[in-house]
Write an enzyme that holds these catalytic residues in place. Structure first.
Site, mmCIF file in Angstrom:
data_model
loop_
_atom_site.group_PDB
_atom_site.id
_atom_site.type_symbol
_atom_site.label_atom_id
_atom_site.label_comp_id
_atom_site.label_asym_id
_atom_site.label_seq_id
_atom_site.Cartn_x
_atom_site.Cartn_y
_atom_site.Cartn_z
ATOM 1 N N SER A 98 0.797 -1.170 -0.203
ATOM 2 C CA SER A 98 -0.068 -0.037 0.065
ATOM 3 C C SER A 98 0.765 1.304 0.030
ATOM 4 O O SER A 98 0.670 2.264 -0.720
ATOM 5 C CB SER A 98 -1.018 -0.070 1.235
ATOM 6 O OG SER A 98 -2.026 -1.078 0.907
ATOM 7 N N GLU A 370 -10.397 0.943 -2.248
ATOM 8 C CA GLU A 370 -10.241 1.059 -3.858
ATOM 9 C C GLU A 370 -11.192 0.418 -4.563
ATOM 10 O O GLU A 370 -10.925 -0.188 -5.590
ATOM 11 C CB GLU A 370 -8.875 1.052 -4.241
ATOM 12 C CG GLU A 370 -7.685 1.987 -3.435
ATOM 13 C CD GLU A 370 -6.484 1.821 -4.183
ATOM 14 O OE1 GLU A 370 -6.234 1.371 -5.230
ATOM 15 O OE2 GLU A 370 -5.379 1.936 -3.312
#
Length: 391
Positions: A98, A370
């Site tokens: 990430s 996301e």
């Protein structure tokens, strides 16, 4: 009868589908993860803290920050090479992948694609070197899957812009030097490169997470943040701009989730080969082998899907709904693999001595950030039917 055990991705000889350069990049990233992530990540996870700046410098040292971008100190690697890097990073921990995704595919990509030459020259070389950390402010406390309803606003005041509002669940926000912030204006959604030392900008750490604990997550507050006109990303007009950045980051997730799944499966295979019950290794029991077989098949199917999408990206033909197929399938299957592998370890499966429970907990977040699974299902559904199910 015994045979020589095979690693899961060796089953279909998948390495033969890669170039020597791709395999070399994979090996390099794997070494970085082995040296700098694996020895420390269980402790980071337990403490809920990660040394973002120090880790970013290590990752930058081998060209991983913004590695798929061209120029400005970026490596200019292929989409497949970037995908392989994401896989190896997430085999260490989803939070580490990430960090790289947000830095390179969200913050840097937004500036690289939509920024002015001045903005690119100011930020991208420093971000590629790990000297500046970026974050991407789109999600709000009340607007996750529906960014079109964002309430953060930017208004003109003479030649300046004044931003007010807030963002939530923003990776790297508490340590960022620049925030790419999306706000509603009289002309639609616009993006801004906001130095985080600007008066009125503040960020605080989100505590008490039960997932992605080896990741720095924050909330952004924008209290009449005054910016010069030059802070606006000049080529970003409308919601299509931030969504294109999300497509970049989602592509990395397609590969990354497989890393968590592979590491879970490797761990379970090693454990089952050494763990004896009823006088024999549990790897020799039919039910255990059935779990391994199902997990290995799904892992390889997901890998072939990711590789196909990577080849499409390198040919300039990858479409957003194709990324949705990859994100929906690979994260969902990776989570199933991690959960199944956890059962093979029994009570030991919940111990931080082994990475599987950590991977499973992380993938619970990856499943919904996301773009939730439901959002990706609707993106695919719209492509199949021609009808938008979104309001």
């Amino acid at each position: 009868m015994t045979t020589t055990p095979a690693r899961p991705l060796d089953l279909l000889d998948i390495d033969g589908l890669h170039s020597e350069e791709e395999l070399a990049i994979r090996a390099l990233v794997r070494r970085v993860v082995d040296d700098h992530v694996r020895p420390n990540v269980a402790e980071w996870y337990e403490r809920g803290e990660v040394p973002v700046r120090e880790l970013a410098k290590e990752l930058a040292g081998v060209g991983l920050l913004g590695m798929h971008l061209e120029g400005y100190g970026c490596a200019g690697a292929s989409a497949v090479a970037y995908g392989l890097a994401c896989l190896e990073l997430e085999a260490g921990d989803s939070g580490v992948r990430s960090l790289v995704s947000v830095q390179g595919s969200l913050a840097m990509f937004a500036i690289w694609k939509y920024g002015s030459e001045e903005q690119k020259s100011e930020w991208l070389p420093r971000m590629a070197a790990g000297d500046a950390i970026g974050c991407f402010g789109l999600t709000e406390p009340d607007h996750g899957s529906d960014p079109a309803s964002m309430t953060t606003r930017a208004r003109r005041d003479g030649d300046d812009w004044v931003l007010s509002g807030g963002k939530m669940w923003i990776t790297n926000a508490p340590v960022a030097d620049v925030a790419v912030v999306w706000a509603r204006t009289d002309d639609g959604v616009c993006g801004f490169a906001v130095p985080t030392d600007t008066p009125g900008f503040s960020a605080r750490v989100v505590h008490h997470k039960l997932s992605l604990r080896a990741s720095c997550t924050g909330q952004i507050f924008l209290d009449e943040v005054r910016l010069p006109a030059s802070a606006q990303l000049p080529l970003a007009r409308g919601l299509k701009a931030p969504l294109s950045c999300l497509t970049e980051a989602r592509y990395g997730i397609v590969w990354g989730a497989l890393g968590a799944a592979r590491d879970s499966l490797h761990t379970a295979l090693d454990y089952a080969g050494a763990r004896e019950q009823f006088g024999r290794p549990i790897a020799g029991f039919q039910l255990t082998q059935a779990k391994f077989a199902d997990a290995a098949v799904e892992l390889q199917k997901g890998y072939l899907l990711a590789l196909h999408l990577g080849r499409l990206a390198d040919a300039g033909r990858l479409r957003p709904e194709q990324v949705s197929v990859g994100k929906l399938n690979n994260v969902r299957e990776a989570l199933g693999i991690a959960r199944q592998c956890r059962t093979i370890l029994g009570a030991n499966g919940i111990s931080a001595e082994y990475p599987i429970m950590r991977h499973a907990a992380n993938l619970e977040t990856v499943l919904t950030y996301e773009g939730t699974s439901e959002i990706h299902q609707l993106v695919i559904g719209q492509r199949l039917t021609g009808l938008a199910a979104f309001a």
